[in-house]
Design a protein around this motif. Structure first.
Motif, mmCIF file in Angstrom:
data_model
loop_
_atom_site.group_PDB
_atom_site.id
_atom_site.type_symbol
_atom_site.label_atom_id
_atom_site.label_comp_id
_atom_site.label_asym_id
_atom_site.label_seq_id
_atom_site.Cartn_x
_atom_site.Cartn_y
_atom_site.Cartn_z
ATOM 1 N N VAL A 75 0.835 -1.201 0.000
ATOM 2 C CA VAL A 75 0.000 0.000 0.000
ATOM 3 C C VAL A 75 0.870 1.251 0.000
ATOM 4 C CG1 VAL A 75 -1.583 1.364 1.423
ATOM 5 C CG2 VAL A 75 -2.033 -1.067 1.048
ATOM 6 N N ILE A 76 1.889 1.268 0.873
ATOM 7 C CA ILE A 76 2.761 2.442 0.986
ATOM 8 C C ILE A 76 3.506 2.694 -0.312
ATOM 9 C CG2 ILE A 76 4.817 3.352 2.138
ATOM 10 C CD1 ILE A 76 3.834 1.805 4.680
ATOM 11 N N SER A 119 7.204 5.722 3.985
ATOM 12 C CA SER A 119 7.141 5.872 5.437
ATOM 13 C C SER A 119 8.493 5.683 6.112
ATOM 14 C CB SER A 119 6.123 4.881 6.004
ATOM 15 O OG SER A 119 4.840 5.148 5.479
ATOM 16 N N GLU A 120 9.341 4.822 5.548
ATOM 17 C CA GLU A 120 10.678 4.626 6.127
ATOM 18 C C GLU A 120 11.523 5.884 5.987
ATOM 19 O OE1 GLU A 120 8.994 0.600 5.621
ATOM 20 O OE2 GLU A 120 9.014 2.407 4.397
ATOM 21 N N SER A 309 5.547 4.972 11.765
ATOM 22 C CA SER A 309 5.475 5.734 10.527
ATOM 23 C C SER A 309 4.739 4.950 9.446
ATOM 24 C CB SER A 309 6.885 6.103 10.046
ATOM 25 O OG SER A 309 6.846 6.954 8.928
ATOM 26 N N ARG A 310 4.949 3.651 9.412
ATOM 27 C CA ARG A 310 4.259 2.812 8.434
ATOM 28 C C ARG A 310 2.745 2.802 8.669
ATOM 29 N NH1 ARG A 310 6.881 -1.292 5.580
ATOM 30 N NH2 ARG A 310 5.306 -2.801 6.256
ATOM 31 N N HIS A 349 3.230 12.812 15.889
ATOM 32 C CA HIS A 349 2.510 13.944 15.309
ATOM 33 C C HIS A 349 3.221 14.453 14.051
ATOM 34 C CE1 HIS A 349 1.619 18.381 15.083
ATOM 35 N NE2 HIS A 349 0.440 17.832 14.887
ATOM 36 N N PHE A 350 4.533 14.613 14.132
ATOM 37 C CA PHE A 350 5.288 15.079 12.969
ATOM 38 C C PHE A 350 5.190 14.099 11.816
ATOM 39 C CE2 PHE A 350 9.297 14.534 10.642
ATOM 40 C CZ PHE A 350 9.295 15.715 9.905
ATOM 41 N N MET A 351 5.373 12.800 12.106
ATOM 42 C CA MET A 351 5.352 11.807 11.026
ATOM 43 C C MET A 351 3.980 11.756 10.360
ATOM 44 S SD MET A 351 7.764 8.638 12.334
ATOM 45 C CE MET A 351 6.744 8.199 13.753
#
Length: 453
Positions: A75-76, A119-120, A309-310, A349-351
């Motif tokens: 998906v990512i 995401s990584e 993150s993922r 929050h940042f990610m």
């Protein structure tokens, strides 16, 4: 790809990129539990130095879980804008960090480049940022979403009103709901965690909140946070649900332990659009939290920041109305103390924001973690400064059903007044009509739940 560096007279070598990611993390008890954390401060610094020179192309060429073996990865990767990625694939993580923090890089540009990041990559740059970096960078970004109303505007701080009850008693839930509304809470959502995950219980709570919203013309959204399949059955039987909720994780195996898959989430999203009562276009609500993959024994030796993150890369695919991390809820095995909880809240929050999703935080802790109410109030201040989309609020900061400590109704009202922020515009108009707010601040009826008698 160079995986070693020298600090002083000592050479630090790492066997693979996954090890560099894990050891570059700020200290987390979950990474220690998994046996992947840096053993010393010096090793952590060395890992950060190595990571800073890694390129975006290096990360994409060395996936921790391939798209063939994991549907979250699929998906990512499927959502990466290849044109944008190609234009910056040779950037180092240090260069990406500098670009994000640059005064010349604003909201529109951050949204653009985010489409070329997986995401990584977002996790990697997070590991090189200080807490203040995370606050400053996140505050640049404005993410607007609409279900029945629009939230996320600059200068606003929205909230989820969480009127849980230990027996799902409707009268008790409504009493808490009235209290929260009287402090201006609930523009992001009126969302209940049910004790009873049955379809009939979920239907009863959805009807009760929907009827109350209609009786008082409240411009907000409702949701009952049962399992996605239970909510789907309730909606199919005519229950008025404005959105559908589900907890998600950063690996396919962890998602399957939750009883979900990418296909099921897509089906739920379509059902909410066609049969839900939310106006849209956004109809989904996701919750996450660092450590869930480790607790499900589905982490594959990947650190918990990267896995978190993922989550956001997976969530982004479904264009959600709101997403929040329940930071501090899983326990000290994953975030040991207030320092780790505060760091995780700012990271998450940042990610989320850099993924372009509407990020909120349940600023909370369990009673066996080394934290107290002052610590989470500190995190509330930091996240408000960072432009968090919404915060979850419970009566007196004490959830009597989930048995954990969170922010209270009056805490969120205090943050709004301290920072000169307000609830979402349409909700603020309603609050002004009710006398709960006057001239953008709490007014004569603030805190008066009897107003709804």
């Amino acid at each position: 790809m160079k995986l070693k560096t020298t600090l002083g007279s000592e050479v630090y070598s790492f066997t693979e990129l996954k090890e560099v990611f894990a050891k570059a993390n700020e200290e987390k008890s979950g990474d220690r539990l998994a046996g992947i954390a840096a053993k010393t401060v010096q090793e952590r610094i060395a890992a950060k130095m190595v990571l800073s020179d890694i390129t975006l192309a290096d990360i994409r060429s060395n996936p921790f879980l391939t798209a063939d073996e994991d549907e979250v990865s699929a998906v990512i990767e499927g959502d990466v804008n290849e044109t944008i990625y190609r234009n910056m694939k040779n950037w180092s993580i240090a260069e990406l960090r500098e670009y994000i923090l640059s005064n010349e890089t604003g909201d529109r540009e951050l949204k653009r480049i985010s489409k070329g990041l997986n995401s990584e990559m977002i996790a990697a740059v997070t590991k090189l940022m200080s807490n203040l970096d995370l606050v400053h960078a996140a505050n640049k970004m404005e993410v607007l979403t609409t279900c029945n109303i629009t939230i996320g505007h600059k200068g606003t701080l929205s909230s989820r009103l969480q009127p849980n009850h230990p027996t799902d008693n409707v009268d008790g839930m409504i009493a808490s709901l009235k209290d929260g509304l009287s402090y201006g809470i609930g523009d992001a959502l009126i969302g209940i965690n049910p004790v009873d995950d049955s379809v009939e219980s979920v239907k009863r709570l959805l009807h009760a909140t929907h009827d109350f919203m209609n009786d008082w013309n409240i411009p907000t959204q409702n949701c009952v946070l049962a399992h996605v399949t239970t909510q789907m059955k309730a909606i199919q039987q005519g229950a008025p649900a404005d959105m559908i909720f589900q907890s998600i994780a950063g690996t396919e195996a962890a998602n399957r332990s939750f009883g979900i898959s990418a296909e099921l989430i897509a089906e739920a999203n379509e059902l909410a659009k066609k049969q839900g009562t939310g106006s849209g276009p956004q109809h989904m609500y996701f919750e996450t939290g660092q450590g869930s993959e480790l607790s499900a024994e589905a982490h594959y030796g990947i650190d918990q920041v990267t896995l978190e993150s993922r989550n956001y890369g997976f969530a982004r695919h479904y264009d959600p109305y709101i997403v929040n991390t329940v930071v501090g809820f899983i326990g000290p095995e994953y975030l040991y103390n207030s320092k780790q909880v505060i760091r995780a809240g700012l990271e998450d929050h940042f990610m989320g924001k850099l993924h372009g999703i509407p990020m909120g935080v349940d600023i909370c802790y369990t009673n066996h973690i080394k934290a107290d109410q002052n610590d989470i109030e500190d995190l509330g201040v930091l996240l408000t400064a960072a432009g968090v989309n919404f915060i979850i609020a419970t009566p007196m900061g004490d959830d009597c059903m989930l048995n954990y400590q969170s922010m209270s109704y009056h805490d969120v009202a205090t943050l709004n007044q301290t920072f000169g922020k307000t609830p979402a515009p349409v909700f603020l108009e309603w609050l002004e009509k009710m006398g709960i707010y006057e001239n953008g601040r709490l007014g004569r009826n603030a805190g008066n739940a009897a107003l709804f008698s």
